[in-house]
Design a protein around this motif. Sequence first.
Motif, short mmCIF file in Angstrom:
data_model
loop_
_atom_site.label_atom_id
_atom_site.label_comp_id
_atom_site.label_asym_id
_atom_site.label_seq_id
_atom_site.Cartn_x
_atom_site.Cartn_y
_atom_site.Cartn_z
N GLN A 28 103.23 -20.34 48.15
CA GLN A 28 101.69 -19.39 48.13
C GLN A 28 100.99 -20.19 47.33
OE1 GLN A 28 100.70 -16.67 49.66
NE2 GLN A 28 102.87 -16.35 50.64
N GLY A 29 99.58 -20.04 47.85
CA GLY A 29 98.74 -20.46 46.64
C GLY A 29 98.39 -22.04 46.59
N TYR A 30 99.10 -22.77 47.55
CA TYR A 30 99.02 -24.20 47.46
C TYR A 30 97.95 -24.94 48.13
CZ TYR A 30 103.07 -25.12 44.72
OH TYR A 30 104.13 -24.96 43.77
N ALA A 31 97.12 -25.87 47.80
CA ALA A 31 96.36 -26.49 48.79
C ALA A 31 97.32 -27.60 49.64
CB ALA A 31 95.43 -27.62 47.81
N MET A 32 96.44 -28.04 50.59
CA MET A 32 97.44 -28.88 51.56
C MET A 32 96.70 -30.13 51.92
SD MET A 32 100.20 -26.93 52.01
CE MET A 32 101.10 -27.65 53.68
N GLY A 33 97.61 -31.11 52.18
CA GLY A 33 97.21 -32.30 52.63
C GLY A 33 97.79 -32.69 53.85
N TRP A 34 96.99 -33.70 54.69
CA TRP A 34 97.82 -34.56 55.68
C TRP A 34 97.74 -35.74 55.35
CZ3 TRP A 34 100.37 -32.46 59.82
CH2 TRP A 34 100.30 -31.33 60.26
N PHE A 35 98.72 -36.51 55.51
CA PHE A 35 98.83 -38.08 55.43
C PHE A 35 99.53 -38.54 56.65
CE2 PHE A 35 98.18 -38.35 50.75
CZ PHE A 35 98.10 -36.88 50.25
N ARG A 36 99.57 -39.71 56.69
CA ARG A 36 99.99 -40.51 57.95
C ARG A 36 100.57 -41.91 57.43
NH1 ARG A 36 94.55 -41.78 61.32
NH2 ARG A 36 93.81 -43.60 59.97
N GLN A 37 101.63 -42.36 58.11
CA GLN A 37 102.19 -43.60 57.56
C GLN A 37 102.67 -44.50 59.03
OE1 GLN A 37 105.65 -43.38 55.04
NE2 GLN A 37 105.35 -45.55 54.27
N ALA A 38 102.17 -45.59 59.13
CA ALA A 38 102.33 -46.36 60.17
C ALA A 38 103.65 -47.46 59.83
CB ALA A 38 101.12 -47.36 60.79
N PRO A 39 104.29 -47.81 60.67
CA PRO A 39 105.44 -48.83 60.33
C PRO A 39 105.25 -50.01 59.51
CG PRO A 39 105.77 -48.18 62.74
CD PRO A 39 104.24 -47.71 62.30
N GLY A 40 105.57 -50.31 58.41
CA GLY A 40 105.37 -51.39 57.76
C GLY A 40 103.93 -51.19 56.77
N LYS A 41 103.66 -49.94 56.69
CA LYS A 41 102.21 -49.75 55.71
C LYS A 41 102.63 -48.61 54.85
CE LYS A 41 98.67 -51.20 59.19
NZ LYS A 41 97.46 -50.86 59.82
N ARG A 43 101.95 -44.91 52.85
CA ARG A 43 101.54 -43.81 53.61
C ARG A 43 99.84 -43.54 52.99
NH1 ARG A 43 105.58 -38.78 53.00
NH2 ARG A 43 106.66 -40.47 54.22
N GLU A 44 99.04 -43.00 53.72
CA GLU A 44 97.77 -42.99 53.30
C GLU A 44 97.26 -41.33 53.48
OE1 GLU A 44 95.24 -45.52 55.85
OE2 GLU A 44 95.70 -44.47 57.69
N PHE A 45 96.15 -41.13 52.99
CA PHE A 45 95.54 -39.83 53.13
C PHE A 45 94.77 -39.59 54.34
CE2 PHE A 45 93.45 -36.10 51.68
CZ PHE A 45 92.10 -36.09 52.15
N VAL A 46 94.91 -38.42 54.85
CA VAL A 46 93.90 -38.22 56.10
C VAL A 46 93.05 -37.24 55.78
CG1 VAL A 46 94.04 -37.44 58.59
CG2 VAL A 46 95.94 -39.19 57.59
N ALA A 47 93.56 -35.99 55.13
CA ALA A 47 92.75 -34.85 55.18
C ALA A 47 93.40 -33.84 54.17
CB ALA A 47 92.72 -33.87 56.63
N PHE A 48 92.48 -32.83 53.65
CA PHE A 48 92.92 -32.17 52.53
C PHE A 48 91.97 -30.75 52.74
CE2 PHE A 48 93.48 -30.38 48.33
CZ PHE A 48 92.42 -29.75 48.12
N THR A 55 87.20 -25.55 50.95
CA THR A 55 86.99 -26.97 50.68
C THR A 55 87.90 -27.83 51.57
OG1 THR A 55 86.62 -26.51 48.34
CG2 THR A 55 87.34 -28.72 48.83
N THR A 56 87.26 -28.74 52.11
CA THR A 56 87.92 -29.89 53.03
C THR A 56 87.54 -31.15 52.59
OG1 THR A 56 86.58 -29.58 54.76
CG2 THR A 56 88.59 -28.19 55.00
N GLU A 57 88.40 -32.34 53.00
CA GLU A 57 88.28 -33.54 52.58
C GLU A 57 88.98 -34.44 53.63
OE1 GLU A 57 87.66 -34.25 48.33
OE2 GLU A 57 87.86 -36.40 48.73
N TYR A 58 88.19 -35.63 54.08
CA TYR A 58 88.75 -36.30 54.79
C TYR A 58 88.58 -37.87 54.69
CZ TYR A 58 88.20 -32.25 57.82
OH TYR A 58 88.36 -30.90 58.53
N THR A 59 89.52 -38.75 54.96
CA THR A 59 89.37 -40.00 54.85
C THR A 59 88.25 -40.54 55.84
OG1 THR A 59 90.55 -42.17 54.91
CG2 THR A 59 90.99 -40.58 56.70
N ASP A 60 87.50 -41.46 55.52
CA ASP A 60 86.38 -41.84 56.20
C ASP A 60 86.64 -42.03 57.87
OD1 ASP A 60 84.90 -44.12 53.91
OD2 ASP A 60 84.87 -41.93 54.18
N SER A 61 87.77 -42.64 57.96
CA SER A 61 88.04 -42.94 59.56
C SER A 61 88.30 -41.61 60.43
CB SER A 61 89.30 -43.92 59.70
OG SER A 61 90.25 -43.12 59.19
#
Length: 122
Positions: A28-41, A43-48, A55-61
């Motif tokens: 309860q009460g947690y902020a959430m993020g989405w991340f992605r990870q491609a093979p060999g790379k 893990r990178e931030f996508v959205a919050f 409040t939302t935030e996104y990676t530039d792409s």
Amino acid sequence: QPQLLESGGGLVQAGGSLTLSCAISGLQGYAMGWFRQAPGKEREFVAFISYSGLTTEYTDSAKGRFTVSRDNSQNMVYLRMNNLQPEDAAGYFCAAKPTYRNKMRVQDYVYWGQGTLVTVSL
């Protein structure tokens, strides 16, 4: 026991859309993020998204193509992805953190789901 469960991944043609879902339990009460990870790379931030959803935030792409949202009454978080491109192909993970600081830092997220795979074909 807190649990995050992603769904909605799959195969889509370039230019297509997918909506990923993350079912939250035991938190309860947690902020959430989405991340992605491609093979060999790394893990990178996508959205919050904050717990309130204000409040939302996104990676530039992702800006202008992806939309993060949540429904706290259903304990769900979503990532709508439009105009998907081959470079978006990856395993996508939702994650939870108790604070708003360092939204993009993998290390600051406490709970993680198992991920859902997104494949984009030309």
